[in-house]
Design a protein around this motif. Structure first.
Motif, PDB file in Angstrom:
ATOM      1  N   THR A  28       0.848  -1.193   0.000  1.00 13.06           N
ATOM      2  CA  THR A  28       0.000   0.000   0.000  1.00 13.06           C
ATOM      3  C   THR A  28       0.879   1.237   0.000  1.00 13.06           C
ATOM      4  O   THR A  28       1.982   1.244   0.542  1.00 13.06           O
ATOM      5  N   THR A  29       0.395   2.262  -0.628  1.00 12.26           N
ATOM      6  CA  THR A  29       1.155   3.503  -0.736  1.00 12.26           C
ATOM      7  C   THR A  29       0.829   4.422   0.431  1.00 12.26           C
ATOM      8  O   THR A  29      -0.331   4.649   0.747  1.00 12.26           O
ATOM      9  N   ALA A  30       1.851   4.905   1.035  1.00  9.64           N
ATOM     10  CA  ALA A  30       1.656   5.811   2.173  1.00  9.64           C
ATOM     11  C   ALA A  30       1.138   7.143   1.667  1.00  9.64           C
ATOM     12  O   ALA A  30       1.133   7.420   0.474  1.00  9.64           O
ATOM     13  N   GLY A  31       0.693   7.977   2.588  1.00  7.11           N
ATOM     14  CA  GLY A  31       0.181   9.283   2.216  1.00  7.11           C
ATOM     15  C   GLY A  31       1.278  10.149   1.635  1.00  7.11           C
ATOM     16  O   GLY A  31       2.451   9.795   1.666  1.00  7.11           O
ATOM     17  N   PRO A  32       0.920  11.306   1.079  1.00  4.65           N
ATOM     18  CA  PRO A  32       1.903  12.195   0.457  1.00  4.65           C
ATOM     19  C   PRO A  32       3.013  12.564   1.431  1.00  4.65           C
ATOM     20  O   PRO A  32       2.786  12.772   2.618  1.00  4.65           O
ATOM     21  N   ASP A  33       4.235  12.647   0.897  1.00  3.27           N
ATOM     22  CA  ASP A  33       5.378  13.006   1.725  1.00  3.27           C
ATOM     23  C   ASP A  33       5.441  14.506   1.974  1.00  3.27           C
ATOM     24  O   ASP A  33       6.035  14.957   2.939  1.00  3.27           O
ATOM     25  N   ALA A  34       4.860  15.273   1.076  1.00  2.00           N
ATOM     26  CA  ALA A  34       4.970  16.729   1.191  1.00  2.00           C
ATOM     27  C   ALA A  34       3.737  17.388   0.592  1.00  2.00           C
ATOM     28  O   ALA A  34       2.992  16.781  -0.171  1.00  2.00           O
ATOM     29  N   THR A  35       3.541  18.651   0.957  1.00  3.29           N
ATOM     30  CA  THR A  35       2.390  19.416   0.442  1.00  3.29           C
ATOM     31  C   THR A  35       2.871  20.710  -0.195  1.00  3.29           C
ATOM     32  O   THR A  35       3.806  21.347   0.292  1.00  3.29           O
ATOM     33  N   GLU A  50      -3.513  22.137 -11.388  1.00  4.28           N
ATOM     34  CA  GLU A  50      -3.246  21.244 -10.253  1.00  4.28           C
ATOM     35  C   GLU A  50      -2.914  19.837 -10.730  1.00  4.28           C
ATOM     36  O   GLU A  50      -1.950  19.208 -10.256  1.00  4.28           O
ATOM     37  N   GLN A  51      -3.695  19.308 -11.666  1.00  3.33           N
ATOM     38  CA  GLN A  51      -3.463  17.963 -12.176  1.00  3.33           C
ATOM     39  C   GLN A  51      -2.123  17.864 -12.893  1.00  3.33           C
ATOM     40  O   GLN A  51      -1.391  16.887 -12.717  1.00  3.33           O
ATOM     41  N   LYS A  52      -1.778  18.889 -13.683  1.00  2.38           N
ATOM     42  CA  LYS A  52      -0.528  18.862 -14.420  1.00  2.38           C
ATOM     43  C   LYS A  52       0.680  18.867 -13.482  1.00  2.38           C
ATOM     44  O   LYS A  52       1.656  18.151 -13.697  1.00  2.38           O
ATOM     45  N   ILE A  53       0.606  19.689 -12.430  1.00  2.00           N
ATOM     46  CA  ILE A  53       1.722  19.757 -11.488  1.00  2.00           C
ATOM     47  C   ILE A  53       1.819  18.464 -10.679  1.00  2.00           C
ATOM     48  O   ILE A  53       2.900  17.898 -10.502  1.00  2.00           O
ATOM     49  N   GLU A  54       0.679  17.983 -10.199  1.00  2.00           N
ATOM     50  CA  GLU A  54       0.678  16.795  -9.345  1.00  2.00           C
ATOM     51  C   GLU A  54       1.170  15.566 -10.098  1.00  2.00           C
ATOM     52  O   GLU A  54       1.886  14.732  -9.537  1.00  2.00           O
ATOM     53  N   GLU A  55       0.803  15.448 -11.368  1.00  2.00           N
ATOM     54  CA  GLU A  55       1.267  14.319 -12.174  1.00  2.00           C
ATOM     55  C   GLU A  55       2.789  14.342 -12.342  1.00  2.00           C
ATOM     56  O   GLU A  55       3.407  13.293 -12.541  1.00  2.00           O
ATOM     57  N   SER A  56       3.367  15.517 -12.258  1.00  2.77           N
ATOM     58  CA  SER A  56       4.815  15.668 -12.425  1.00  2.77           C
ATOM     59  C   SER A  56       5.568  15.598 -11.105  1.00  2.77           C
ATOM     60  O   SER A  56       6.804  15.646 -11.102  1.00  2.77           O
ATOM     61  N   MET A  57       4.834  15.491  -9.983  1.00  2.00           N
ATOM     62  CA  MET A  57       5.465  15.470  -8.666  1.00  2.00           C
ATOM     63  C   MET A  57       4.912  14.325  -7.823  1.00  2.00           C
ATOM     64  O   MET A  57       4.157  14.557  -6.866  1.00  2.00           O
ATOM     65  N   PRO A  58       5.238  13.079  -8.147  1.00  2.00           N
ATOM     66  CA  PRO A  58       4.743  11.937  -7.361  1.00  2.00           C
ATOM     67  C   PRO A  58       5.124  12.082  -5.883  1.00  2.00           C
ATOM     68  O   PRO A  58       6.236  12.480  -5.552  1.00  2.00           O
ATOM     69  N   GLY A  59       4.177  11.775  -5.017  1.00  6.07           N
ATOM     70  CA  GLY A  59       4.455  11.867  -3.587  1.00  6.07           C
ATOM     71  C   GLY A  59       4.217  13.234  -2.996  1.00  6.07           C
ATOM     72  O   GLY A  59       4.415  13.432  -1.798  1.00  6.07           O
ATOM     73  N   VAL A  60       3.802  14.193  -3.818  1.00 10.13           N
ATOM     74  CA  VAL A  60       3.526  15.549  -3.331  1.00 10.13           C
ATOM     75  C   VAL A  60       2.043  15.854  -3.530  1.00 10.13           C
ATOM     76  O   VAL A  60       1.503  15.667  -4.615  1.00 10.13           O
ATOM     77  N   ASP A  61       1.398  16.289  -2.485  1.00  8.72           N
ATOM     78  CA  ASP A  61      -0.007  16.678  -2.539  1.00  8.72           C
ATOM     79  C   ASP A  61      -0.073  18.150  -2.945  1.00  8.72           C
ATOM     80  O   ASP A  61       0.340  19.029  -2.186  1.00  8.72           O
ATOM     81  N   VAL A  62      -0.575  18.416  -4.142  1.00  6.77           N
ATOM     82  CA  VAL A  62      -0.588  19.765  -4.704  1.00  6.77           C
ATOM     83  C   VAL A  62      -1.994  20.345  -4.655  1.00  6.77           C
ATOM     84  O   VAL A  62      -2.959  19.685  -5.036  1.00  6.77           O
ATOM     85  N   THR A  63      -2.098  21.587  -4.193  1.00  8.10           N
ATOM     86  CA  THR A  63      -3.367  22.312  -4.221  1.00  8.10           C
ATOM     87  C   THR A  63      -3.152  23.641  -4.917  1.00  8.10           C
ATOM     88  O   THR A  63      -2.320  24.440  -4.488  1.00  8.10           O
ATOM     89  N   VAL A  64      -3.889  23.859  -6.004  1.00 10.19           N
ATOM     90  CA  VAL A  64      -3.811  25.125  -6.733  1.00 10.19           C
ATOM     91  C   VAL A  64      -5.054  25.948  -6.408  1.00 10.19           C
ATOM     92  O   VAL A  64      -6.177  25.445  -6.487  1.00 10.19           O
ATOM     93  N   PHE A  65      -4.859  27.198  -6.052  1.00 10.06           N
ATOM     94  CA  PHE A  65      -5.952  28.078  -5.660  1.00 10.06           C
ATOM     95  C   PHE A  65      -6.263  29.062  -6.781  1.00 10.06           C
ATOM     96  O   PHE A  65      -5.361  29.641  -7.387  1.00 10.06           O
ATOM     97  N   GLY A  66      -7.548  29.244  -7.040  1.00 10.16           N
ATOM     98  CA  GLY A  66      -7.977  30.185  -8.059  1.00 10.16           C
ATOM     99  C   GLY A  66      -8.126  31.601  -7.540  1.00 10.16           C
ATOM    100  O   GLY A  66      -8.193  32.547  -8.322  1.00 10.16           O
ATOM    101  N   LYS A  67      -8.167  31.761  -6.215  1.00 10.06           N
ATOM    102  CA  LYS A  67      -8.320  33.080  -5.599  1.00 10.06           C
ATOM    103  C   LYS A  67      -7.190  33.319  -4.614  1.00 10.06           C
ATOM    104  O   LYS A  67      -6.845  32.444  -3.819  1.00 10.06           O
ATOM    105  N   LEU A  68      -6.652  34.518  -4.662  1.00  9.79           N
ATOM    106  CA  LEU A  68      -5.558  34.869  -3.763  1.00  9.79           C
ATOM    107  C   LEU A  68      -6.002  34.797  -2.307  1.00  9.79           C
ATOM    108  O   LEU A  68      -5.242  34.330  -1.447  1.00  9.79           O
TER     109      LEU A  68
END
Length: 240
Positions: A28-35, A50-68
């Protein structure tokens, strides 16, 4: 006795079968190593980036915000390991860029003044402007004044997406908008309007940078390895 023996054999076989399944099953895969939290000026929707960045960074939980405002709220409520945003955003958060994005050897990009009416430097203080939010509502007029090279803070309509700038001009909600030069061709192709475009020497905005809020080793390597097409979406071509 034979019945009991048969049941014991069946139980042993079932247990052996279960053990074999455990051995053959992938771990089983552990949770993301970094955010990583991201706020960037881009034509892409937040989820698409968000999907493009996350696909390029396995093990990193990426969140992209649309509002500052959502980006800043999340940073305070649940700090990530790293945050990526334009340098003015980091400055407004009292953070420095531990990794600075670069494009064509420079760490800042030119913003263009775009309007459907004639423009001159003498009239800049009297116009209404539109701009993608970089420093939030109260600070944006003064920030825009700095880009224009004028003393008086003008009226500014802040938006969340590049496409919203075009609507401001179409509906005459703004007299002019400030647009990153890299989006000029796409901006012009989406409208039949004729634009006046002014490039000011003062209208330079820092490119995206990365600030680390925890141990940077776990995520820095992944950020440095982002592919060229993802870096292009962020407006940079390398890190410094």
């Amino acid at each position: 006795m034979r019945g009991v023996k048969r049941i014991s054999i069946l139980l042993a076989a079932a247990l052996l079968f279960g053990c074999c399944l455990l051995l053959l099953s992938p771990p089983t895969t552990a949770g993301p190593d970094a955010t990583l939290y991201v706020y960037a000026v881009t034509p892409l929707r937040a989820r698409a980036l968000e999907q493009k960045i996350e696909e390029s960074m396995p093990g990193v939980d990426v969140t992209v915000f649309g509002k500052l405002s959502d980006f800043k709220t999340a940073l305070e409520a649940n700090p990530p390991d790293a945050a990526l945003s334009p340098r003015p955003v980091l400055t407004s958060l009292n953070r420095t860029a531990d990794l600075q994005g670069m494009r064509a050897g420079t760490d800042a990009e030119q913003y263009l003044l775009v309007s459907t009416r004639p423009l001159s430097k003498e009239m800049l203080s009297s116009l209404r402007y539109g701009m993608v939010d970089l420093v939030e509502r109260k600070s944006l007029p003064r920030f825009v004044a700095g880009l224009l090279g004028v003393n008086d803070a003008p009226e500014v309509q802040r938006v969340t997406k590049i496409e919203d700038l075009l609507q401001l001009l179409q509906f005459q909600t703004a007299d002019a908008v400030l647009l990153p030069e890299r989006f000029r061709s796409d901006f012009e192709s989406k409208s039949k309007m004729t634009f006046t475009i002014l490039s000011l020497s003062t209208a330079k905005v820092g490119l995206v940078g990365v600030t680390f809020l925890s141990e940077r080793h776990s995520i820095e390597n992944a950020i440095r390895k982002l592919p060229k097409h993802v870096l292009a979406d962020l407006g940079v071509d390398e890190w410094k």
